[in-house]
Design a protein around this motif. Sequence first.
Motif, PDB file in Angstrom:
ATOM      1  N   HIS A 248       0.865  -1.175   0.000  1.00 31.50           N
ATOM      2  CA  HIS A 248       0.000   0.000   0.000  1.00 31.50           C
ATOM      3  C   HIS A 248       0.895   1.217   0.000  1.00 31.50           C
ATOM      4  CE1 HIS A 248      -2.646   3.177   1.620  1.00 31.50           C
ATOM      5  NE2 HIS A 248      -3.616   2.495   1.044  1.00 31.50           N
ATOM      6  N   LYS A 249       0.434   2.279  -0.615  1.00 31.03           N
ATOM      7  CA  LYS A 249       1.291   3.464  -0.745  1.00 31.03           C
ATOM      8  C   LYS A 249       1.778   3.961   0.607  1.00 31.03           C
ATOM      9  CE  LYS A 249       1.740   7.776  -3.296  1.00 31.03           C
ATOM     10  NZ  LYS A 249       1.121   8.709  -4.252  1.00 31.03           N
ATOM     11  N   SER A 250       0.974   3.796   1.650  1.00 30.21           N
ATOM     12  CA  SER A 250       1.351   4.307   2.962  1.00 30.21           C
ATOM     13  C   SER A 250       2.487   3.517   3.593  1.00 30.21           C
ATOM     14  CB  SER A 250       0.135   4.269   3.897  1.00 30.21           C
ATOM     15  OG  SER A 250      -0.245   2.918   4.144  1.00 30.21           O
ATOM     16  N   TYR A 251       2.687   2.285   3.193  1.00 31.96           N
ATOM     17  CA  TYR A 251       3.708   1.461   3.819  1.00 31.96           C
ATOM     18  C   TYR A 251       4.759   0.944   2.852  1.00 31.96           C
ATOM     19  CZ  TYR A 251       2.472   0.939   8.686  1.00 31.96           C
ATOM     20  OH  TYR A 251       2.307   1.171  10.020  1.00 31.96           O
ATOM     21  N   CYS A 252       4.339   0.637   1.669  1.00 32.10           N
ATOM     22  CA  CYS A 252       5.268  -0.055   0.771  1.00 32.10           C
ATOM     23  C   CYS A 252       4.935   0.315  -0.672  1.00 32.10           C
ATOM     24  CB  CYS A 252       5.176  -1.567   0.987  1.00 32.10           C
ATOM     25  SG  CYS A 252       6.423  -2.512   0.102  1.00 32.10           S
ATOM     26  N   PHE A 253       5.267   1.547  -1.022  1.00 31.57           N
ATOM     27  CA  PHE A 253       4.961   2.017  -2.375  1.00 31.57           C
ATOM     28  C   PHE A 253       6.006   1.434  -3.328  1.00 31.57           C
ATOM     29  CE2 PHE A 253       4.668   6.064  -5.198  1.00 31.57           C
ATOM     30  CZ  PHE A 253       3.840   5.389  -6.093  1.00 31.57           C
ATOM     31  N   ARG A 254       5.999   0.140  -3.390  1.00 31.40           N
ATOM     32  CA  ARG A 254       7.028  -0.534  -4.191  1.00 31.40           C
ATOM     33  C   ARG A 254       6.424  -1.319  -5.360  1.00 31.40           C
ATOM     34  NH1 ARG A 254       9.102  -0.393   0.973  1.00 31.40           N
ATOM     35  NH2 ARG A 254      11.193   0.475   1.138  1.00 31.40           N
ATOM     36  N   TYR A 255       5.171  -1.061  -5.653  1.00 26.14           N
ATOM     37  CA  TYR A 255       4.562  -1.688  -6.828  1.00 26.14           C
ATOM     38  C   TYR A 255       4.811  -0.798  -8.040  1.00 26.14           C
ATOM     39  CZ  TYR A 255       1.063   1.294  -4.597  1.00 26.14           C
ATOM     40  OH  TYR A 255       0.426   2.332  -3.956  1.00 26.14           O
ATOM     41  N   ARG A 256       6.066  -0.376  -8.179  1.00 21.92           N
ATOM     42  CA  ARG A 256       6.536   0.451  -9.289  1.00 21.92           C
ATOM     43  C   ARG A 256       7.683  -0.272  -9.990  1.00 21.92           C
ATOM     44  NH1 ARG A 256       9.458   4.101  -7.069  1.00 21.92           N
ATOM     45  NH2 ARG A 256       9.339   3.182  -4.997  1.00 21.92           N
ATOM     46  N   CYS A 257       7.849  -0.008 -11.263  1.00 22.99           N
ATOM     47  CA  CYS A 257       8.903  -0.708 -12.015  1.00 22.99           C
ATOM     48  C   CYS A 257      10.297  -0.415 -11.470  1.00 22.99           C
ATOM     49  CB  CYS A 257       8.826  -0.332 -13.496  1.00 22.99           C
ATOM     50  SG  CYS A 257       7.316  -0.888 -14.328  1.00 22.99           S
ATOM     51  N   ALA A 258      10.529   0.807 -10.982  1.00 22.79           N
ATOM     52  CA  ALA A 258      11.856   1.170 -10.485  1.00 22.79           C
ATOM     53  C   ALA A 258      12.101   0.668  -9.063  1.00 22.79           C
ATOM     54  CB  ALA A 258      12.041   2.688 -10.520  1.00 22.79           C
ATOM     55  N   ALA A 259      11.047   0.302  -8.358  1.00 16.96           N
ATOM     56  CA  ALA A 259      11.193  -0.103  -6.956  1.00 16.96           C
ATOM     57  C   ALA A 259      11.859  -1.459  -6.848  1.00 16.96           C
ATOM     58  CB  ALA A 259       9.831  -0.130  -6.279  1.00 16.96           C
ATOM     59  N   ARG A 260      12.447  -1.701  -5.682  1.00 18.74           N
ATOM     60  CA  ARG A 260      13.170  -2.957  -5.471  1.00 18.74           C
ATOM     61  C   ARG A 260      13.261  -3.248  -3.993  1.00 18.74           C
ATOM     62  NH1 ARG A 260      18.813  -1.772  -5.357  1.00 18.74           N
ATOM     63  NH2 ARG A 260      19.326  -3.448  -6.811  1.00 18.74           N
ATOM     64  N   SER A 261      13.473  -4.495  -3.674  1.00 22.81           N
ATOM     65  CA  SER A 261      13.698  -4.896  -2.292  1.00 22.81           C
ATOM     66  C   SER A 261      14.570  -6.140  -2.318  1.00 22.81           C
ATOM     67  CB  SER A 261      12.374  -5.145  -1.563  1.00 22.81           C
ATOM     68  OG  SER A 261      12.609  -5.386  -0.185  1.00 22.81           O
ATOM     69  N   GLN A 262      14.827  -6.702  -1.141  1.00 24.77           N
ATOM     70  CA  GLN A 262      15.767  -7.811  -1.104  1.00 24.77           C
ATOM     71  C   GLN A 262      15.423  -8.824  -0.025  1.00 24.77           C
ATOM     72  OE1 GLN A 262      16.256  -5.101   0.720  1.00 24.77           O
ATOM     73  NE2 GLN A 262      18.026  -5.236   2.076  1.00 24.77           N
ATOM     74  N   ASN A 263      15.880 -10.032  -0.224  1.00 18.90           N
ATOM     75  CA  ASN A 263      15.830 -11.087   0.788  1.00 18.90           C
ATOM     76  C   ASN A 263      17.035 -12.001   0.598  1.00 18.90           C
ATOM     77  OD1 ASN A 263      12.516 -10.748   0.455  1.00 18.90           O
ATOM     78  ND2 ASN A 263      13.186 -11.213   2.527  1.00 18.90           N
ATOM     79  N   THR A 264      17.411 -12.703   1.663  1.00 20.30           N
ATOM     80  CA  THR A 264      18.473 -13.702   1.527  1.00 20.30           C
ATOM     81  C   THR A 264      17.975 -14.832   0.626  1.00 20.30           C
ATOM     82  OG1 THR A 264      17.710 -14.783   3.544  1.00 20.30           O
ATOM     83  CG2 THR A 264      19.510 -13.190   3.767  1.00 20.30           C
ATOM     84  N   PRO A 265      18.893 -15.525  -0.057  1.00 20.82           N
ATOM     85  CA  PRO A 265      18.461 -16.526  -1.050  1.00 20.82           C
ATOM     86  C   PRO A 265      17.721 -17.724  -0.462  1.00 20.82           C
ATOM     87  CG  PRO A 265      20.812 -16.027  -1.274  1.00 20.82           C
ATOM     88  CD  PRO A 265      20.342 -15.323  -0.050  1.00 20.82           C
ATOM     89  N   ASP A 266      17.839 -17.924   0.849  1.00 21.88           N
ATOM     90  CA  ASP A 266      17.137 -19.057   1.452  1.00 21.88           C
ATOM     91  C   ASP A 266      15.844 -18.640   2.140  1.00 21.88           C
ATOM     92  OD1 ASP A 266      18.311 -17.686   3.500  1.00 21.88           O
ATOM     93  OD2 ASP A 266      19.152 -19.450   4.512  1.00 21.88           O
ATOM     94  N   SER A 267      15.489 -17.365   2.024  1.00 19.43           N
ATOM     95  CA  SER A 267      14.264 -16.880   2.659  1.00 19.43           C
ATOM     96  C   SER A 267      13.036 -17.191   1.808  1.00 19.43           C
ATOM     97  CB  SER A 267      14.334 -15.367   2.875  1.00 19.43           C
ATOM     98  OG  SER A 267      15.350 -15.034   3.792  1.00 19.43           O
ATOM     99  N   ALA A 268      11.928 -17.325   2.489  1.00 16.00           N
ATOM    100  CA  ALA A 268      10.668 -17.558   1.789  1.00 16.00           C
ATOM    101  C   ALA A 268       9.564 -16.841   2.552  1.00 16.00           C
ATOM    102  CB  ALA A 268      10.362 -19.054   1.701  1.00 16.00           C
ATOM    103  N   ALA A 269       8.531 -16.457   1.844  1.00 11.98           N
ATOM    104  CA  ALA A 269       7.411 -15.760   2.474  1.00 11.98           C
ATOM    105  C   ALA A 269       6.164 -15.938   1.635  1.00 11.98           C
ATOM    106  CB  ALA A 269       7.729 -14.265   2.645  1.00 11.98           C
ATOM    107  N   GLY A 270       5.035 -15.586   2.234  1.00 14.74           N
ATOM    108  CA  GLY A 270       3.751 -15.793   1.581  1.00 14.74           C
ATOM    109  C   GLY A 270       3.409 -14.766   0.527  1.00 14.74           C
ATOM    110  N   ASN A 271       4.319 -13.851   0.231  1.00  8.05           N
ATOM    111  CA  ASN A 271       4.049 -12.871  -0.826  1.00  8.05           C
ATOM    112  C   ASN A 271       5.203 -12.778  -1.820  1.00  8.05           C
ATOM    113  OD1 ASN A 271       5.973 -11.558   0.708  1.00  8.05           O
ATOM    114  ND2 ASN A 271       4.943  -9.569   0.661  1.00  8.05           N
ATOM    115  N   LEU A 272       5.966 -13.852  -1.904  1.00  9.16           N
ATOM    116  CA  LEU A 272       7.174 -13.834  -2.747  1.00  9.16           C
ATOM    117  C   LEU A 272       7.186 -15.039  -3.679  1.00  9.16           C
ATOM    118  CD1 LEU A 272       9.975 -12.809  -3.510  1.00  9.16           C
ATOM    119  CD2 LEU A 272      10.862 -13.765  -1.368  1.00  9.16           C
TER     120      LEU A 272
END
Length: 400
Positions: A353-377
């Motif tokens: 959501h824009k208030s917390y995670c305005f990262r649904y944009r083409c330029a946006a990015r985030s990261q996780n360790t290669p062994d991490s997993a989550a319910g939205n990835l």
Amino acid sequence: MPLRGAGRVAVCTLVSLACLAVTGAAEDTCALTSAGPGDEGAGSAPPSCGCGALKRKAKEKSLQSPLEKTVTMLEEIMQGEDAALAAAGSEELAAGAPNVYPRTNDMVSLEGGEFTMGTDEPVFVADGEGPARRVRVRQFHLDVHEVSNAEFELFCNKTNYRTEAESFGDSFVFDPLVSEETRKTLTQAVAAAPWWVPVKGADWRHPEGPDSDLEGRMDHPVVHVSWNDAVAYCKWAGKRLPTEAEWEYACRSGLEGRFYPWGNKLNPHGEHWMNIWQGNFPAEDTGEDGYKATAPVTAFKPNSFGLKNMVGNVWEWTEDWWAIKHSPSLQEDPVGPETGTDKVKKGGSYMCHKSYCFRYRCAARSQNTPDSAAGNLGFRCASDVLPSVVKNNVARKDEL
Ligand SMILES: [Ca+2]
Ligand SMILES: [Ca+2]
């Protein structure tokens, strides 16, 4: 989706427990980390859904390193150059057997070219969204859709592949999606983002915990897959993960300097064109776009390259190691740093959501360790050339 009252109480309790668990829970497999760049709770850092803070403790398991594990597994399952063809289930299809796997993933050929990657007007500077730089990518192919549960099931059934979440015995689940029964088993939350809880028995077949399943969601994107799991799937399918540059080129689909694949309007013509969060995060997702969690990989309009859900629905792993410094000069097929601790993910998710995670944009990015997993990835695959099973079976080219 309202956050249930009992759940909110449980989360607050879990936050306290989390502080104890950080130093004392040697057997816990999900790490409680401080927020990474751009994560909620990190002082002046920008807010986010917190999923960038989800990491495992590397010392907890005496498993092979993730890369070694992947290579070993692939050596076991990749038997000969026809492995991908066999794995695609074409024998059963050729024999007229009913296809119990409603596959979705056609690939599109992207001609490549020069485009502007990143932005000089970053929303989250700490994420390394800038600077805007010219990048050239070669012609490549990309899956139209995020990899679905149906496709990942075929892979696992064919290879007996065991995901890292299954090996570790847990994965991160968004708290409001957890059942009351499963909530009773929780002992900790993620300090930086207490709406994320490590759930024992959560994995791709059980996205919200052991009492959940995939019924009605075989065409939804697979989740709880680590970067290593995604690499394994792509190799099995005769493909690979896209680089971050390829992913962003595909997301932008020919438009320069826009937030979204279609422009800068969040809701063109008053319509929802992606699956994100509506309402107050994390208390309530009203689901105005039609979905309160994942959506089918086929949902929503494709971008002008014919690709669906590049933004929203689930985050997508890319090949690149994470870095926040980028050369401003022209890059040819950049592949990111040679090494690192985290991998780049792109596109945001249904939790954004824009208030917390305005990262649904083409330029946006985030990261996780290669062994991490989550319910939205999740992920989608790329390839330099069409895999033979796709090329040789035009009528069934959507089988991978
Ligand atoms: Ca939604
Ligand atoms: Ca996506």
